[in-house]
Write an enzyme that holds these catalytic residues in place. Structure first.
Site, mmCIF file in Angstrom:
data_model
loop_
_atom_site.group_PDB
_atom_site.id
_atom_site.type_symbol
_atom_site.label_atom_id
_atom_site.label_comp_id
_atom_site.label_asym_id
_atom_site.label_seq_id
_atom_site.Cartn_x
_atom_site.Cartn_y
_atom_site.Cartn_z
ATOM 1 N N ASP A 39 41.302 32.800 -39.048
ATOM 2 C CA ASP A 39 41.907 31.939 -38.173
ATOM 3 C C ASP A 39 41.353 32.582 -36.636
ATOM 4 O O ASP A 39 41.234 33.899 -36.544
ATOM 5 C CB ASP A 39 43.446 31.626 -37.840
ATOM 6 C CG ASP A 39 43.764 30.433 -36.846
ATOM 7 O OD1 ASP A 39 44.352 29.427 -37.634
ATOM 8 O OD2 ASP A 39 43.724 30.693 -35.904
ATOM 9 N N ASP A 80 36.439 32.330 -35.721
ATOM 10 C CA ASP A 80 36.211 31.467 -35.028
ATOM 11 C C ASP A 80 34.940 30.760 -35.741
ATOM 12 O O ASP A 80 33.834 31.162 -35.658
ATOM 13 C CB ASP A 80 35.637 31.856 -33.378
ATOM 14 C CG ASP A 80 35.401 30.518 -32.658
ATOM 15 O OD1 ASP A 80 35.221 29.511 -33.214
ATOM 16 O OD2 ASP A 80 35.336 30.922 -31.502
ATOM 17 N N VAL A 81 35.256 29.592 -36.094
ATOM 18 C CA VAL A 81 34.258 28.753 -37.129
ATOM 19 C C VAL A 81 33.054 28.665 -36.426
ATOM 20 O O VAL A 81 32.172 27.947 -36.881
ATOM 21 C CB VAL A 81 34.942 27.564 -38.058
ATOM 22 C CG1 VAL A 81 35.944 28.405 -38.915
ATOM 23 C CG2 VAL A 81 35.627 26.669 -37.061
ATOM 24 N N TYR A 91 37.249 13.104 -31.556
ATOM 25 C CA TYR A 91 37.947 13.315 -32.896
ATOM 26 C C TYR A 91 37.358 12.491 -33.972
ATOM 27 O O TYR A 91 37.164 12.887 -35.139
ATOM 28 C CB TYR A 91 39.210 13.493 -32.825
ATOM 29 C CG TYR A 91 40.035 13.926 -33.887
ATOM 30 C CD1 TYR A 91 40.250 15.349 -33.818
ATOM 31 C CD2 TYR A 91 41.051 13.153 -34.627
ATOM 32 C CE1 TYR A 91 40.871 16.052 -34.903
ATOM 33 C CE2 TYR A 91 41.688 13.965 -35.586
ATOM 34 C CZ TYR A 91 41.810 15.274 -35.690
ATOM 35 O OH TYR A 91 42.655 15.687 -36.874
ATOM 36 N N LYS A 98 35.509 13.891 -37.378
ATOM 37 C CA LYS A 98 36.017 13.573 -38.803
ATOM 38 C C LYS A 98 35.247 12.675 -39.634
ATOM 39 O O LYS A 98 35.419 12.811 -40.938
ATOM 40 C CB LYS A 98 37.486 13.158 -38.737
ATOM 41 C CG LYS A 98 38.453 14.193 -37.753
ATOM 42 C CD LYS A 98 38.558 15.449 -38.540
ATOM 43 C CE LYS A 98 39.464 16.323 -38.313
ATOM 44 N NZ LYS A 98 39.500 17.822 -38.715
ATOM 45 N N THR A 122 52.859 19.041 -37.166
ATOM 46 C CA THR A 122 51.910 20.187 -36.917
ATOM 47 C C THR A 122 52.362 20.377 -35.542
ATOM 48 O O THR A 122 53.017 19.676 -34.652
ATOM 49 C CB THR A 122 50.642 20.259 -36.975
ATOM 50 O OG1 THR A 122 50.057 19.143 -35.975
ATOM 51 C CG2 THR A 122 50.359 19.823 -38.613
#
Length: 252
Positions: free
Chosen positions: A39, A60-61, A152, A156, A187
């Site tokens: 993460d 950090d992806v 978003y 996705k 979440t």
């Protein structure tokens, strides 16, 4: 049911510090897996990894070099990675005219390109060892769209088709790639009332009432159960699937 489906397996989970990622880490560890929690909150990832008897890394992806570095470190220390759960994600709620180029880049970089970086880093190892399982995280609105969520939705939807493409490309390598598409899940993002571009916590309940046939918000553990199934050998004949975990949202 075999409650030790991940015994002897190493699972790398991005976005593991909270929400669906953390619930998935706990579920896989409970089923015998060695969890590597990754993460951008490196401290939280290390705490969770240690708690679960695994490892934790700052990741950090959006950084391909760091992603390669983490995958290399995990492979060197633990021998191999068998499961990737790509759960890192962020959101910006707005229309196209009101979404700045910087916001657009951030959403696409984390939610789509970050998945690419993670998968690209593990796939050579999966191919070399003759198999592996990838589970990506989309959203109900990656399938059907939603107001005020343009970036978003785009990201996705891209995740879903990227997952299908990897399934087709690597099925003969013994690799399965599947996607989970949650509805509204309890979440931190949702609990803070940041949904639909509004600060009003009542906006979340309004969306639940509008979209969820079951009439309630979902829990991270419910999504984690679906992820664990797709990542396990119980789903050995499933690849290229997008599994809705959305209380009936996309059935409408």
């Amino acid at each position: 049911m075999d409650t030790q489906r991940f015994k002897g397996k190493v699972a790398l989970i991005t976005g593991a510090a909270s929400g669906i990622g953390a619930a998935t880490a706990r579920r896989i560890a409970a089923e015998g897996g060695t969890v590597v929690a990754a993460d951008r909150d490196g401290v939280a990832a290390e705490v969770l990894g240690k708690e679960l008897g695994g490892r934790g890394y700052r990741l950090d992806v959006t950084d391909p070099d760091r992603t390669e570095e983490v995958v290399g470190a995990v492979t060197a220390e633990l021998g191999s990675i068998h499961v990737l759960v790509s759960a890192a994600g962020v959101d910006v709620c707005d229309t196209v005219p009101n979404t700045t180029p910087e916001q657009w880049r951030t959403i696409l970089d984390v939610d789509l390109t970050g998945v690419y970086h993670s998968c690209r880093s593990v796939l050579p190892g999966f191919i070399a060892q003759g198999g592996g399982a990838i589970v990506t995280i989309s959203s109900a609105i990656g399938t059907v769209g939603e107001r005020n969520r343009s970036a978003y939705c785009a990201a996705k939807a891209g995740v879903e088709n990227l997952t299908r493409a990897m399934a087709l490309d690597h099925g003969r390598d013994g690799i399965r790639a599947n996607c989970v598409a949650p509805g509204l899940i309890d979440t931190p993002l949702i609990r803070n009332g940041k949904v639909g571009g509004e600060d009003d916590p009542g906006a979340m309940q309004a969306m639940v009432d509008r979209h969820h046939a079951l009439g309630r918000i979902g829990q991270p553990e419910e999504v984690a159960a679906a992820i664990a199934f797709l990542a396990s050998d119980d789903a050995s004949f499933i690849t290229g699937a997008v599994l809705p975990v959305d209380a009936g949202w996309t059935a409408q």
